[in-house]
Design an enzyme around this catalytic site. Sequence first.
Site, short mmCIF file in Angstrom:
data_model
loop_
_atom_site.label_atom_id
_atom_site.label_comp_id
_atom_site.label_asym_id
_atom_site.label_seq_id
_atom_site.Cartn_x
_atom_site.Cartn_y
_atom_site.Cartn_z
N LYS A 1 -2.86 -0.37 -2.71
CA LYS A 1 -4.07 -1.03 -3.23
C LYS A 1 -4.14 -0.89 -4.76
CE LYS A 1 -3.99 -1.99 0.25
NZ LYS A 1 -3.30 -1.65 1.50
N GLU B 1 11.06 -13.88 8.10
CA GLU B 1 10.33 -13.39 9.27
C GLU B 1 10.95 -13.96 10.55
OE1 GLU B 1 7.66 -11.24 10.25
OE2 GLU B 1 8.46 -12.01 12.13
N VAL C 1 9.81 -3.93 8.43
CA VAL C 1 9.86 -4.43 9.80
C VAL C 1 9.04 -3.58 10.77
CG1 VAL C 1 12.06 -5.63 9.51
CG2 VAL C 1 12.03 -3.23 10.23
N ASP D 1 -1.36 7.49 13.87
CA ASP D 1 -0.21 6.60 14.07
C ASP D 1 0.75 7.09 15.15
OD1 ASP D 1 -1.15 5.03 12.02
OD2 ASP D 1 0.69 5.10 10.82
N HIS E 1 -29.64 -13.26 -2.42
CA HIS E 1 -29.05 -14.50 -2.97
C HIS E 1 -28.85 -14.34 -4.47
CE1 HIS E 1 -28.22 -18.73 -3.63
NE2 HIS E 1 -29.09 -18.70 -4.63
P1 FAD Z 1 0.36 9.82 8.22
O1 FAD Z 1 -0.52 9.31 7.14
O2 FAD Z 1 1.73 9.26 8.33
O3 FAD Z 1 0.41 11.39 8.02
C1 FAD Z 1 1.17 12.21 8.86
C2 FAD Z 1 1.49 13.47 8.10
O4 FAD Z 1 2.12 14.39 8.99
C3 FAD Z 1 2.48 13.26 6.96
O5 FAD Z 1 1.94 13.78 5.78
C4 FAD Z 1 3.74 14.02 7.40
O6 FAD Z 1 4.42 14.63 6.30
C5 FAD Z 1 3.14 15.08 8.30
N1 FAD Z 1 4.07 15.61 9.28
C6 FAD Z 1 4.89 14.92 10.13
N2 FAD Z 1 5.57 15.76 10.92
C7 FAD Z 1 5.17 17.00 10.58
C8 FAD Z 1 5.50 18.30 11.04
N3 FAD Z 1 6.36 18.50 12.06
N4 FAD Z 1 4.93 19.38 10.44
C9 FAD Z 1 4.04 19.20 9.42
N5 FAD Z 1 3.68 18.00 8.96
C10 FAD Z 1 4.23 16.92 9.53
N6 FAD Z 1 -3.74 1.51 6.81
C11 FAD Z 1 -5.00 1.10 6.58
O7 FAD Z 1 -5.89 1.39 7.38
N7 FAD Z 1 -5.31 0.35 5.46
C12 FAD Z 1 -4.37 -0.01 4.56
O8 FAD Z 1 -4.68 -0.66 3.56
C13 FAD Z 1 -3.03 0.43 4.77
N8 FAD Z 1 -2.06 0.12 3.87
C14 FAD Z 1 -0.80 0.60 4.07
C15 FAD Z 1 0.18 0.29 3.13
C16 FAD Z 1 1.47 0.77 3.28
C17 FAD Z 1 2.51 0.44 2.25
C18 FAD Z 1 1.78 1.60 4.41
C19 FAD Z 1 3.16 2.16 4.58
C20 FAD Z 1 0.82 1.91 5.35
C21 FAD Z 1 -0.49 1.41 5.20
N9 FAD Z 1 -1.49 1.68 6.13
C22 FAD Z 1 -2.76 1.22 5.93
C23 FAD Z 1 -1.23 2.49 7.33
C24 FAD Z 1 -1.72 3.93 7.13
O9 FAD Z 1 -1.09 4.48 6.00
C25 FAD Z 1 -1.45 4.75 8.36
O10 FAD Z 1 -2.06 4.12 9.48
C26 FAD Z 1 -2.04 6.15 8.22
O11 FAD Z 1 -1.50 6.82 7.10
C27 FAD Z 1 -1.76 6.96 9.48
O12 FAD Z 1 -2.37 8.20 9.36
P2 FAD Z 1 -1.83 9.48 10.13
O13 FAD Z 1 -2.64 10.61 9.64
O14 FAD Z 1 -1.76 9.20 11.56
O15 FAD Z 1 -0.31 9.65 9.65
P1 AMP Z 2 4.61 -5.40 11.05
O1 AMP Z 2 4.96 -4.80 12.39
O2 AMP Z 2 3.24 -6.03 10.98
O3 AMP Z 2 4.85 -4.43 9.93
O4 AMP Z 2 5.63 -6.59 10.82
C1 AMP Z 2 7.03 -6.45 10.84
C2 AMP Z 2 7.64 -7.82 10.98
O5 AMP Z 2 9.06 -7.75 10.76
C3 AMP Z 2 7.45 -8.43 12.37
O6 AMP Z 2 6.70 -9.61 12.24
C4 AMP Z 2 8.88 -8.70 12.86
O7 AMP Z 2 8.98 -9.93 13.55
C5 AMP Z 2 9.68 -8.75 11.56
N1 AMP Z 2 11.14 -8.46 11.75
C6 AMP Z 2 11.70 -7.44 12.43
N2 AMP Z 2 13.06 -7.48 12.37
C7 AMP Z 2 13.39 -8.58 11.62
C8 AMP Z 2 14.64 -9.19 11.18
N3 AMP Z 2 15.84 -8.69 11.48
N4 AMP Z 2 14.55 -10.31 10.40
C9 AMP Z 2 13.35 -10.84 10.06
N5 AMP Z 2 12.16 -10.31 10.46
C10 AMP Z 2 12.16 -9.20 11.22
#
Ligand code: FAD
Ligand code: AMP
Length: 480
Positions: free
Chosen positions: A58, A211, A278, A320, A452
């Site tokens: 962001k 895609e 992907v 996640d 408004h």
């Molecule tokens: P994570 O944030 O992945 O954190 C997990 C943590 O666990 C990590 O710090 C890792 O190091 C740690 N860990 C893993 N295994 C171990 C272990 N064995 N011991 C100790 N520590 C460990 N989501 C949104 O809602 N809005 C957005 O705008 C958005 N933008 C995004 C943009 C990008 C480029 C990406 C990549 C993701 C984005 N997401 C967004 C998704 C969001 O970042 C994730 O959904 C979120 O971070 C998940 O949170 P989490 O706590 O489950 O896992």
């Molecule tokens: P998201 O899961 O929202 O991050 O989107 C990932 C996207 O990557 C999906 O829409 C998939 O269809 C696309 N994708 C995965 N593998 C391939 C590939 N080999 N070539 C083009 N697109 C792909």
Amino acid sequence: MPDKYDVIVVGAGPAGYVAAIRAAQLGLKTACIEKWTNAEGKGVNGGTCLNVGCIPSKALLDSSHKYHETKTDLTNHGINVGDVDIDVKAMIGRKGKIVKQLTDGIAGLFKSNGVTSLFGTGKILAGRQVEYTDHEGNKQILATDNIIIATGSQPIDIPVAPVNGNTIIDSTGALELTETPKRLGVIGAGVIGLELGSVWNRLGSNVVLLEAMDDFLAMMDRQISKEAKKVFTKQGLDMRLSCRVTASEVKGNEVVVTYQNSEGKEKQEVFDKLIVCVGRRPHTEGLLAPDCGVNLDERGFIFVNDQCATNAPGVWAVGDVVRGPMLAHKGSEEGVMVAERIAGQKTQMNYDIIPNVIYTHPEIAAVGKTEEQLKQAGESYNLGIFPFIASGRALAADETDGMVKMIADAKTDRILGCHIIGPSAADLVQQVAIAMEFGSTAEDIGMTVFGHPTLSEAVHEAALAVNGHAIHIPNRKKRK
Ligand code: FAD
Ligand code: AMP
């Protein structure tokens, strides 16, 4: 270190750090183990979200938008700025400062709430024990009543485009580029691919998104994704649907990408950088001792019930690493639910009302059911649509692309979904999420007084349109 904790959280992303803070607030003796290290090798909290996800993306979306707006859109307001320069390194540096401020902030919150912060790796053992290995390799077995697994997710690698950290990068690498690549390829036109593609498109790259699917933004309401495709194409994003990447070859500073197009023909494209976006997979490597009793589901996520309990007594999992949308706020709410349930409360999370946002410009945001989902379920509904071109505030801001689409139950008028593409869509959809949480009807929003001129009036008008009462657009159906 105490002999025994009430709660040990493994992972300090938005799911884990929020769970740890809430547990400590409730009087539980809590530790949070986090293995992430920054460029200086120092342990940091915040996970993907703060370090390489939501926040840094962001920051770059906002910076690149300001640059692009200054360069191309301000003349519409009668402002001529002459040549506009861009310093990508400074932009990346600013992003880094924001990340540091926020990750340091988590350390402060842990301290003020009494969470013990442990940097290193956690492994789940049988019998409510966690093996903690610090960054020097020292191991310790920690006993606890409850374990919360919050280890998050990682980018998926595909063999046809292996990340090398230079020409072929993942989303993390795309947040660290210090100059604008001339030709940028993005594999995957999902949420992350679109956001990162938008950043570099605004900064001057020629961006091609490849895609595999022919359905663009399949999880969004069809009317909104159709509009999005039109708007992004107008912005210069070259989106090639039904194009599956089948091979890539690095040649010096370039990468040659081979893909199969919609007609099944093999095509090639040469890029200076290729971002692989992907999707993401759950992070469970080395996490679970074979006898710990925690099961995975068929897709490799930790198996949990609606309350985020795993198969093993006293072991929970959130964020996640479990089923559901990979969104920071979904994980945080799960973290709160689990902490409160451990403390004896009956908290239940509402999985039906989770807003979902794509931070392109304009933003795309949704909550609840899409029209397609309702059709498929055979549910009857009424629709109200209000285009931003009819909003005085949107016109004043020169932000007229898009619409608000409100869907309500045909019998009860209860709001079932809201889908927005347009200015501040993320914040607008949140208003509807709150209304939905209170079981609001479209009429309830229609009867609410809106300031408004505001962009929120588009939400008001869409709600009025559901029952044929919109004032500032012709109504599709007239109802009394
Ligand atoms: P994570 O944030 O992945 O954190 C997990 C943590 O666990 C990590 O710090 C890792 O190091 C740690 N860990 C893993 N295994 C171990 C272990 N064995 N011991 C100790 N520590 C460990 N989501 C949104 O809602 N809005 C957005 O705008 C958005 N933008 C995004 C943009 C990008 C480029 C990406 C990549 C993701 C984005 N997401 C967004 C998704 C969001 O970042 C994730 O959904 C979120 O971070 C998940 O949170 P989490 O706590 O489950 O896992
Ligand atoms: P998201 O899961 O929202 O991050 O989107 C990932 C996207 O990557 C999906 O829409 C998939 O269809 C696309 N994708 C995965 N593998 C391939 C590939 N080999 N070539 C083009 N697109 C792909």
